[in-house]
Design an enzyme around this catalytic site. Sequence first.
Site, short mmCIF file in Angstrom:
data_model
loop_
_atom_site.label_atom_id
_atom_site.label_comp_id
_atom_site.label_asym_id
_atom_site.label_seq_id
_atom_site.Cartn_x
_atom_site.Cartn_y
_atom_site.Cartn_z
CG MET A 165 4.83 4.32 3.69
SD MET A 165 5.09 3.47 2.27
CE MET A 165 4.88 4.79 1.00
CG HIS A 187 3.69 15.79 5.52
ND1 HIS A 187 2.55 15.62 5.91
CD2 HIS A 187 3.96 14.61 4.67
CE1 HIS A 187 1.94 14.78 5.44
NE2 HIS A 187 2.88 14.26 4.30
CG HIS A 246 2.65 11.77 8.40
ND1 HIS A 246 3.59 12.23 7.20
CD2 HIS A 246 2.31 10.66 7.50
CE1 HIS A 246 3.75 11.60 6.27
NE2 HIS A 246 2.80 10.68 6.18
CG ASP A 264 -2.54 9.15 0.30
OD1 ASP A 264 -2.15 9.54 -0.96
OD2 ASP A 264 -2.10 9.25 1.20
CB SER A 281 2.63 14.64 -0.33
OG SER A 281 3.33 13.20 -0.70
NE ARG A 317 4.78 9.41 -3.71
CZ ARG A 317 5.51 8.36 -3.85
NH1 ARG A 317 6.49 8.56 -4.69
NH2 ARG A 317 4.92 6.98 -3.81
O1 PAF Z 1 -0.07 6.34 3.30
C1 PAF Z 1 0.91 5.63 3.56
O2 PAF Z 1 2.07 6.35 3.74
C2 PAF Z 1 1.06 4.30 3.16
O3 PAF Z 1 0.20 3.96 2.15
C3 PAF Z 1 0.62 3.35 4.45
C4 PAF Z 1 -0.78 3.56 4.80
C5 PAF Z 1 1.34 3.63 5.61
C6 PAF Z 1 0.79 2.05 3.88
O4 PAF Z 1 2.15 1.65 3.71
#
Ligand code: PAF
Length: 280
Positions: free
Chosen positions: A32, A36, A39, A152, A187, A189
């Site tokens: 999304m 960071h 990712h 997650d 995260s 967030r």
């Molecule tokens: O983990 C995330 O950033 C979201 O839940 C995902 C997997 C991209 C789905 O929108």
Amino acid sequence: MIAPIVRTLGELRARTGVWRKAGETVGVVPTMGALHQGHLSLARAARARCDRVIVTIFVNPKQFNDPKDLENYPRTEEDDARKLESIGVDLIYVPGPDQIYPYGFATTVSVSGLTDMLCGESRPGHFDGVATVVAKLFTQTAADFAFFGEKDFQQLQVVRRMAVDLDIPIEVIGCPTIREEDGLAMSSRNLLLSDRSRVKAPVLAEVMEDVRAALRAGGRMSELGPDAEARILAAGFNKVDYLELRDGRDLGLLDEAGEDARLFAAAWLAGVRLIDNIGV
Ligand code: PAF
């Protein structure tokens, strides 16, 4: 070089079609945005495994149960594209909402069982939104491999189940959680934390480490949980949604350490919900 940013399904298919014809494997990293190091580690894993790598950026409205949370979610597309530059991804897919949810869209993908507890309980509808958008991203990209962070963990299990149940020919690969030096799980967030809250945030991981040590020494979660929650609250967190020991395979509740046991936590710090999990 900054990877091409593609915003429509038509253009995505045109480009991936050429790769498929050439017999190349495709990996997708769904995100999304607000990228960071966590990712970037997924993009690197995809780069190492696949001929072609797509990173998707879509802030999915269907997985937010609080409209304010959706509004506040960080959006940093230009920075994100720059961060991916050194990894050499082939394409960044940033679909507009109409490319994912066209007019009249009426389908929900709902995974039962695995979504009844943990974040499924505290964020009703969240995993339906995740499963629906990820099913769309899997079919739109027609990727062979997908890369998700273990941070997650429940999401990873839900997505795996969904792909198997719907016969989507993709291998879902889980990658380790990446942490800041002080132990805080990375995260998007975390960007929402004030300086004061950022100092308190690592207490969640610290307490989890201590609980893990106590479980490994033969302790029971039913005895350790209340004190651990009290420590998290005493550090300045406002609410603990859960601090639970569960089986990593089916997410069933456990009281003692064992093979596949994982400790899961979610807690609120000044309006920001932080989650974490560790193997026990
Ligand atoms: O983990 C995330 O950033 C979201 O839940 C995902 C997997 C991209 C789905 O929108």
